[in-house]
Design a protein around this motif. Structure first.
Motif, PDB file in Angstrom:
ATOM      1  N   LYS A  21     -27.287 -19.289  18.800  1.00 41.89           N
ATOM      2  CA  LYS A  21     -27.991 -18.057  18.433  1.00 41.89           C
ATOM      3  C   LYS A  21     -27.044 -16.874  18.609  1.00 41.89           C
ATOM      4  O   LYS A  21     -26.048 -16.967  19.324  1.00 41.89           O
ATOM      5  CB  LYS A  21     -29.218 -17.865  19.327  1.00 41.89           C
ATOM      6  CG  LYS A  21     -30.291 -18.894  19.101  1.00 41.89           C
ATOM      7  CD  LYS A  21     -31.453 -18.672  20.037  1.00 41.89           C
ATOM      8  CE  LYS A  21     -32.489 -19.758  19.863  1.00 41.89           C
ATOM      9  NZ  LYS A  21     -33.552 -19.655  20.868  1.00 41.89           N
ATOM     10  N   LYS A  23     -26.568 -12.904  19.823  1.00 43.08           N
ATOM     11  CA  LYS A  23     -27.142 -11.837  20.634  1.00 43.08           C
ATOM     12  C   LYS A  23     -26.489 -10.514  20.273  1.00 43.08           C
ATOM     13  O   LYS A  23     -25.325 -10.467  19.909  1.00 43.08           O
ATOM     14  CB  LYS A  23     -26.900 -12.097  22.127  1.00 43.08           C
ATOM     15  CG  LYS A  23     -27.644 -13.267  22.667  1.00 43.08           C
ATOM     16  CD  LYS A  23     -27.637 -13.373  24.182  1.00 43.08           C
ATOM     17  CE  LYS A  23     -26.408 -12.887  24.878  1.00 43.08           C
ATOM     18  NZ  LYS A  23     -26.453 -13.087  26.328  1.00 43.08           N
ATOM     19  N   VAL A  49     -32.001 -11.274  20.546  1.00 47.02           N
ATOM     20  CA  VAL A  49     -31.539 -12.334  19.643  1.00 47.02           C
ATOM     21  C   VAL A  49     -31.767 -11.852  18.215  1.00 47.02           C
ATOM     22  O   VAL A  49     -32.823 -11.318  17.885  1.00 47.02           O
ATOM     23  CB  VAL A  49     -32.312 -13.648  19.906  1.00 47.02           C
ATOM     24  CG1 VAL A  49     -31.906 -14.714  18.910  1.00 47.02           C
ATOM     25  CG2 VAL A  49     -32.052 -14.130  21.320  1.00 47.02           C
TER      26      VAL A  49
END
Length: 64
Positions: A21, A23, A49
């Protein structure tokens, strides 16, 4: 064909987590902090996120 260069602005603004993911720092913590509630500043100071469609574009900029 040459390799794609990493986007310099993107590499300073985004981090990739272990699970893949992306950030980013939440906007709104640069100025006018005296008028914002402590609770609001604590929330804004956390990393967020990035959404899936945006993450696809950012990964391309980061060469992933």
């Amino acid at each position: 064909m040459p390799k794609q260069k990493t986007h310099s602005g993107a590499k300073k603004r985004f981090k990739i987590t272990g699970s893949g993911k992306i950030k980013k720092q939440q906007a709104g913590m640069r100025h006018h902090l005296e008028v914002k509630a402590s609770k609001r500043k604590a929330r804004l100071n956390q990393d967020k996120v990035v959404s899936a469609p945006d993450a696809k574009v950012i990964k391309k900029l980061l060469g992933r």
